[in-house]
Design an enzyme around this catalytic site. Structure first.
Site, short mmCIF file in Angstrom:
data_model
loop_
_atom_site.label_atom_id
_atom_site.label_comp_id
_atom_site.label_asym_id
_atom_site.label_seq_id
_atom_site.Cartn_x
_atom_site.Cartn_y
_atom_site.Cartn_z
N GLU A 478 0.85 -1.19 0.00
CA GLU A 478 0.00 0.00 0.00
C GLU A 478 0.88 1.24 0.00
O GLU A 478 1.13 1.85 -1.00
CB GLU A 478 -0.94 0.01 1.22
CG GLU A 478 -1.94 -1.11 1.19
CD GLU A 478 -3.13 -0.84 2.10
OE1 GLU A 478 -3.66 0.28 2.11
OE2 GLU A 478 -3.51 -1.79 2.81
N ASP A 485 -5.35 8.45 8.32
CA ASP A 485 -4.12 8.30 9.09
C ASP A 485 -3.41 9.66 9.20
O ASP A 485 -2.88 10.02 10.25
CB ASP A 485 -3.17 7.30 8.41
CG ASP A 485 -3.87 6.00 8.01
OD1 ASP A 485 -5.01 6.07 7.51
OD2 ASP A 485 -3.29 4.93 8.17
N GLU A 752 -0.57 -1.41 13.48
CA GLU A 752 -1.84 -0.98 12.89
C GLU A 752 -3.01 -1.37 13.79
O GLU A 752 -4.02 -0.67 13.87
CB GLU A 752 -1.99 -1.68 11.53
CG GLU A 752 -3.26 -1.38 10.79
CD GLU A 752 -3.24 -2.00 9.39
OE1 GLU A 752 -2.45 -2.93 9.15
OE2 GLU A 752 -4.01 -1.52 8.54
C1 BGC Z 1 -4.61 1.39 5.46
C2 BGC Z 1 -5.08 2.28 6.56
C3 BGC Z 1 -6.17 3.10 5.94
C4 BGC Z 1 -7.28 2.12 5.74
C5 BGC Z 1 -8.55 2.70 5.33
C6 BGC Z 1 -5.70 0.44 5.19
O1 BGC Z 1 -5.40 -0.52 4.28
O2 BGC Z 1 -3.41 0.78 5.76
O3 BGC Z 1 -4.19 2.83 7.34
O4 BGC Z 1 -6.52 4.24 6.56
O5 BGC Z 1 -6.88 1.09 4.89
O6 BGC Z 1 -9.47 1.79 5.44
#
Ligand code: BGC
Length: 901
Positions: A478, A485, A752
């Site tokens: 990603e 975030d 996370e």
């Molecule tokens: C990310 C997150 C993001 C989220 C939103 C994830 O895959 O790593 O940090 O804000 O998706 O749903």
């Protein structure tokens, strides 16, 4: 004594060479030996020559004596500035007694390329890249990411140009943008220390160029060499062929100028960089190196001429680049099976390794990266998901060879190396920490080692996710600018780092991604175009702009974005039903303990709360900008939203509407949010607060039950409502779920999830989104916050937990250094405070024992429960909640509270 202004900044930068606004803003910092000093007036001069500035001749601008207390963001009002010109400036000030300072030292600023028409260079590419079939010869297949599938990336692209100069040079500047990313050299020497430059943008809308001072690199005969890598410039995102633009301006001693511009005479080839991708890694075959390719007199007859191509609009990159900021040595090296060696750097971080190796030609050394290892100590790459994160170096076999990748980065703590010729030692590998090189401006330390460790983890995690955009994580497939975030951590980031350039650029990215209807994407730049954003993500536009205003007194940012922010809020408004926003919620209070999507805080609750938040903030912005009609409308609307919100979600406390009769079905977050924005009707506030406390204390034994949204506001809500002790207790929990738990389980950044998860999925070990807690260490534990924009009116109000002995924080703000530290000393408490010239502060002195005495320096200022002697700079206000409140001016203060306990 009055000192000359220091720390002169233009557009927040020190002697910048990359300014591309015709109206740059100046800031400076003041020092004075007396307390309570403020600037009464200033005078700036700007000159076209250094000698003019020295002699006080402001031939471009002499502001004259301007009566003003403001020493930040003063807009240049002189004669028109021009591209590639250097300007000199200095400033002096008058204090409140009318004393005049000496002039500051002379500072410079330089305009880069101001007008599109000043670009004489052309975008160039290789002919074959334009054609789908032909380009495949220069590409390799690289598959990554569920969302991405298979893509093609280009081998490293080598470009060169020779030229001669015949006169003496005064200075030379090189402006470059190479897409996806580039490495620049002149006459065989690498120029600058930028990595993965330029900063990521949506290249269909804009690309950023960087400015280099190359005066000392040019000779009579010269060669410019550029290598292009892929970075984010991928066909999958709609960017088809790599391209380059370079313009070198040479100003000779006789003041004539010459331009060396990219055009059809530049030449293209390939070299040792094979695969290069930020997710995949880099493959470098040293046998394919081309000696002398970036030096003059190289025979490039086999290289192909460039062709001209279209390119995006350009803007100067006025933010710090990505750089190597630290070298990490491995802490441990071990092997579980022959030929496979694992290095442990003891820290999760972002970057790559530097390999030192000797061996036979053609030996292939493979380096894999991971955040974690399994119970046998072998690499566990599951959290990388499909990012291959593998670098390969093929030796040329010529003595000691040193390899570090050019165009990739990894999020890792461990590496596994195979194919190494012989047995590697700890000296064969070191690691380089890279990130956008934002200067650290905050320092925090206290006697609680767990809190210090949480702070450390956040610093590592935050820096790891400053990758020219605020990323979610650095390791997996990603690494995107997820705005949720970003917005949740912006205040923490501003406390720790000078981020104004970084977020200014990011706000432009947000603006550029906006659709006609006002919608913006969850991910910005919108490489993943997820429109419309979840409101908790979309709020980044307004929240980040607001914080840039609040902490840097940056009104320009509000002016520049107002219309677009309004368009966004109007978009939300059009999609509500009776002021409740049911739509667009996807994530809500994301990642609470035990799940990804919250089962306890309804998504429409979070959406509507952000809709209110954004409308309210926008109303304040409208007010600041003097847009009265908008202000009236938005203020009224926010009242209406608040009412609808309370009607829908508030019973005795804030509950899930469907089950409203069962009062237990509520969550910490549902009650934190309305308290944070003062939405709770006065008569219900007590109930809501006690509901929140019982959710925390009775239901969760002083643990969080919040996702990233609730966690962001929890600490401030508790502290502002007199329960800082509860905040402190939650933060220092060592059991699940909590920060202490993560650390006990070996986290060196933040996870996370609150859970320790090591499979693929949503399990990053270096996410920053729960890092918002860090601002509490500054604002509450050490007590530094601001009551007015730009730190003009500060509040020092430390919360002093019984089991902490000392705490200290410093902030290098736009106004200057703000410091507070407190220390228990036997039965006393000592507090040291420093307030910069031009600022004032509320000083909250804790006095848990009514009869205690307070001294400032050696003077008794409080005795027998009353003010005693008066001291310069200090004005008594009142006693409240076991604090004595004073107004203090600038200066250094030392308070002793005796006895304190
Ligand atoms: C990310 C997150 C993001 C989220 C939103 C994830 O895959 O790593 O940090 O804000 O998706 O749903």
């Amino acid at each position: 004594m009055i000192y000359p202004p220091h720390n002169l900044r233009c557009e927040y930068l020190k002697n910048p060479i990359e300014i591309d606004t015709p109206f740059p803003r100046f800031s400076w910092i003041l020092r004075h030996e007396e307390r309570s000093q403020i600037q009464k007036a200033y005078q700036i001069i700007v000159s076209s020559e250094k000698e003019f500035a020295e002699s006080g001749n402001g031939d471009l601008w002499d502001s004259g004596k301007v009566e003003s207390e403001n020493n930040v963001n003063i807009v240049y009002e002189g004669k028109e500035v021009k591209s590639s010109m250097i300007y000199y400036w200095k400033v002096k000030w008058w204090d409140k007694n009318g004393n005049e300072s000496e002039y500051s030292e002379i500072a410079k600023f330089e305009i880069a390329i101001l007008l599109e028409s000043d670009w004489k260079a052309k975008w160039i590419t290789r002919e074959a890249f334009i054609d789908k079939k032909k380009r495949e010869k220069f590409q390799y297949k690289s598959g990554f990411g569920v969302f991405l599938g298979m893509i093609r990336e280009y081998y490293g692209i080598y470009i060169r140009k020779e030229f001669s100069l015949f006169k003496k040079i005064k200075y030379a500047r090189l402006y470059i943008c190479g897409l996806g990313c580039y490495e620049l050299s002149i006459n065989g020497k690498k120029i600058g220390d930028r990595i993965l430059d330029p900063a990521w943008t949506d290249y269909k809308k804009i690309a950023l160029y960087s400015t280099y001072d190359v005066s000392d690199f040019l000779k009579e005969k010269n060669a410019i060499g550029v290598i292009l890598g892929n970075s984010r410039y991928l066909d999958k995102f709609g960017y088809i062929y790599p391209k380059l633009i370079v313009q070198t301006l040479i100003r000779y001693e006789d003041d004539t100028t010459e331009l060396i511009c990219s055009d059809k005479t530049w030449k293209f080839s390939q070299g040792p960089i094979l695969e290069n991708g930020i997710y995949l890694g880099e493959k470098y075959d040293a046998r394919l190196e081309i000696p002398g390719w970036n030096n003059p007199n190289f025979n490039d007859s086999s290289w192909e001429n460039a062709i001209l191509c279209e390119g995006p609009k350009l803007a100067s990159q006025m933010m710090p680049p990505i750089r190597v900021t630290q070298l990490l040595r491995p802490q441990n090296l071990y092997s579980n099976s022959p030929g496979k060696y694992i290095y442990d750097f003891g820290q999760n971080f972002t970057g790559f390794i530097r390999l030192k190796v000797r061996g036979p030609r053609g030996t292939e050394v493979i380096i894999r990266h991971s955040e974690i290892v399994d119970h046998n100590g072998n690499l566990n790459t599951a959290t990388n998901r499909i990012a291959k994160a593998t670098d390969v170096y093929i030796l040329k076999g010529e003595g000691e060879e040193i390899f570090e990748p050019h165009f990739t980065y990894h999020g890792f703590r461990y590496i596994e190396i195979t194919g190494f010729p012989g047995v590697p030692t700890l000296n064969n590998i070191e690691a380089l920490f890279i990130h956008t090189d934002v200067p650290q401006i905050g320092n925090f330390y206290c006697s609680n080692t767990l809190i210090n460790q949480i702070h450390e983890n956040i610093i590592w995690g935050q820096l790891s996710n400053f990758m020219s955009i605020p990323t979610d994580c650095p390791q997996r497939d990603e690494r995107h600018g997820w705005m949720g975030d970003a917005q949740l951590t912006v205040e923490e980031a501003i406390f720790n780092f000078d981020t104004v350039g970084f977020y200014t650029k990011y706000l432009n990215d947000i603006r550029l991604c906006q659709k006609e209807n006002g919608a913006i994407s969850d991910v910005v730049p919108p490489y993943w175009p997820f429109y419309p954003a979840d409101p908790a993500w979309g709020t980044a536009y307004i929240t980040i702009a607001w914080y840039l205003y609040w902490y840097y007194d940056n009104i320009r940012i509000l002016e520049e974005h107002y219309d677009y922010m309004k368009k966004y809020v109007e978009f939300l408004n059009r999609n509500t039903e009776e002021n409740i926003l049911y739509k667009f919620g996807k994530y809500g209070d994301w990642c609470p303990p035990g799940s990804i999507v919250s089962r306890k805080t309804p998504i429409e609750h979070v959406c509507t709360w952000y809709y209110y938040h954004d409308t309210l903030i926008l109303s304040k912005i409208a007010h600041i900008l003097g847009k009265d009609q908008d202000y009236q409308l938005l203020a009224k609307r926010s009242e209406e939203i608040k009412e609808a919100y309370n009607q829908r979600f508030l019973k005795d406390a804030y509950v899930i509407p469907k089950l409203s009769l069962v009062d237990e079905t509520t969550s910490q977050t549902s009650n934190i949010l309305p308290l944070y924005l003062n939405m709770v009707p006065e008569k219900k506030k007590g109930k809501v607060l006690s509901k929140l406390l019982s959710c925390i204390i009775e239901n969760h034994d002083y643990h969080v039950d919040t996702g990233i949204v609730g966690t962001r506001y929890l600490w401030d809500v508790l502290t502002e409502n007199g329960h800082a002790d509860v905040a402190y207790r939650i933060i220092t929990q060592e059991s699940y779920p909590g920060y202490g738990y993560m650390i006990k389980e070996g986290a060196s950044t933040l996870w996370e999830r609150w859970e320790k998860l090591e499979g693929s999925g949503m399990n990053s070990h270096n996410h920053i989104m729960l890092g918002s807690v860090d601002s509490w260490f500054y604002k509450s534990l050490t007590g530094i916050s601001t009551l007015e924009p730009g730190w003009k009116k500060i509040r020092i109000k430390p919360y002093i937990p019984p089991d902490i002995e000392y705490s200290s924080a410093s902030l290098n703000t736009i106004k200057g250094l703000i410091h507070c530290s407190w220390e228990k000393n036997y039965k006393n408490l000592k507090i040291i405070v420093e307030i910069p010239v031009g600022s004032g502060s509320e000083m909250w002195i804790p006095i848990p024992i009514k009869e205690s005495e307070v001294k400032e320096g050696n003077t008794m200022i409080w005795k027998d429960e009353n003010p005693f002697e008066s001291v310069d700079g200090l004005e008594y206000k009142e006693v409240k909640d076991n604090y004595i409140i004073y107004e203090i001016g600038s200066g250094y203060y030392q308070f002793t509270i005796n006895p304190y306990e």
